[in-house]
Structure formats: structure tokens, C-alpha cells
Design a protein around this motif. Structure first.
Motif: not given
Length: 194
Positions: A118-135
Motif C-alpha cells: 500500500a502506498s497512500g490510497k493505491e497499491y503498488r508492485i515494483v518489478s525488475t528485469i534481470k539481465d546477466g547471471i548473478s555470481s
């Protein structure tokens, strides 16, 4: 004046004593066959991701069930920000975006989405696009190759990708089959096959 045609001596081309040998080099001088190799990467075509986001935005604007819910999907820096008036609507927007990514050939393993908040009167979803292979994932992949792959196959972590080498191309293809069957949390592509 009569000019006689010049004739090569008949000894040219023969290996006479004291002349260097010509022809095929000895087996000891042939270069060693280089190992075959390929690179394991995890890349996302950012133009296709942009297209997927634009298609999702258009669908959300046109669909009746999203009217009046404040539903939106947009870039926020390197992340994708989803907004809606309820948690369920925010998840529905995420579903639309995911379906557009799949249609564009982008694996959902490349999308990392947080929980709705929840953020104020709305709901949010944060997404990221993963690029590369993590260690961490690179170490898992190396361990799979070392433990389950054919003997003589070497893998080397190079930044956010891996190089796999072997004398046998069949062994390299076996490694690819092995990694495709493995349940990894990263989308892999095999490139630069030499």
C-alpha cells in the motif's frame, strides 16, 4: 638474333642432399586443435521488454474491468512500476504485463516482482528485469557442470556470464541439455559457439 628458351634444371623440386625439405610438415609441428567452447548468458532484449510494456499499457487503458481503478504500468528508472486501487487489480495488471512478456519471447525467469504494498490510497508492485547471471547462480551452474557434466568439460565465470570449454563438441551439447533440464531460477541462452 636467336634467343633460346630458358629451361629449369631438372633438379628443382627434388629433395637433394643438403636442400631443405618441402611439403607436409612433420606431425610434431602441426598446431594442437583448440578446445570448442560456448558462452552461457542471460540477456533480455530491452526493445522487446519496452514493446511488452507498451502493449500491456494499451490493454489496461482499453479493458472495461480496469476502468476507474487507477491501474497503470510504467517504467520507473530501471524498474517497472505497477499501480492500482486494490491489491487484486495490481496483481491483474502484473498478469497482463507477464502475458505480454511471454508473447514477446521473454522468459518470466527474467522478471523479478515484489509483493503488492500500500502506498497512500493505491497499491503498488515494483518489478525488475534481470539481465546477466548473478555470481550465486554462476556458482550453481558451475557446480552442476562439474558434478553432473561429462568429464573434461571446464567452466569459467567471466563477469555475469560463463565460458564452457571441452575438446568434444558432443560434451558441450550434453552440458546444454543438462542445463536446460536443470531447475534454475535464471533464463539461460547459449551463444558464441566455437
Amino acid at each position: 638474333m636467336h634467343v633460346a628458351a630458358w629451361r629449369q634444371p631438372e633438379t628443382v623440386g627434388r629433395n637433394l642432399p643438403g636442400t631443405p625439405r618441402r611439403g607436409i610438415p612433420s606431425a610434431t609441428k602441426l598446431p594442437r586443435m583448440a578446445d570448442s567452447s560456448f558462452d552461457i548468458v542471460s540477456k533480455v532484449d530491452h526493445q522487446e521488454a519496452e514493446n511488452a510494456l507498451n502493449q500491456a499499457r494499451k490493454e489496461i487503458e482499453q479493458r472495461y474491468d480496469f476502468k476507474g481503478t487507477g491501474a497503470s504500468v510504467e517504467w520507473s528508472g530501471e524498474s517497472v512500476l505497477i499501480k492500482a486501487s486494490t491489491e487484486e487489480r495490481a496483481k491483474a495488471v502484473l498478469d497482463v504485463f507477464q502475458s505480454k512478456l511471454i508473447k514477446r519471447g521473454i522468459s518470466l525467469k527474467s522478471l523479478e516482482s515484489g509483493e503488492p504494498f500500500a502506498s497512500g490510497k493505491e497499491y503498488r508492485i515494483v518489478s525488475t528485469i534481470k539481465d546477466g547471471i548473478s555470481s550465486e547462480n554462476a556458482k550453481k551452474i558451475s557446480k552442476i557442470i562439474r558434478d553432473e557434466g561429462p568429464k573434461g568439460v571446464k567452466s569459467q565465470i567471466q563477469g555475469d556470464e560463463l565460458r564452457v570449454q571441452s575438446k568434444s563438441r558432443d560434451d558441450l551439447q550434453e552440458v546444454q541439455r543438462l542445463l536446460k533440464a536443470a531447475d534454475l531460477e535464471v533464463d539461460l541462452q547459449f551463444v558464441n559457439y566455437r
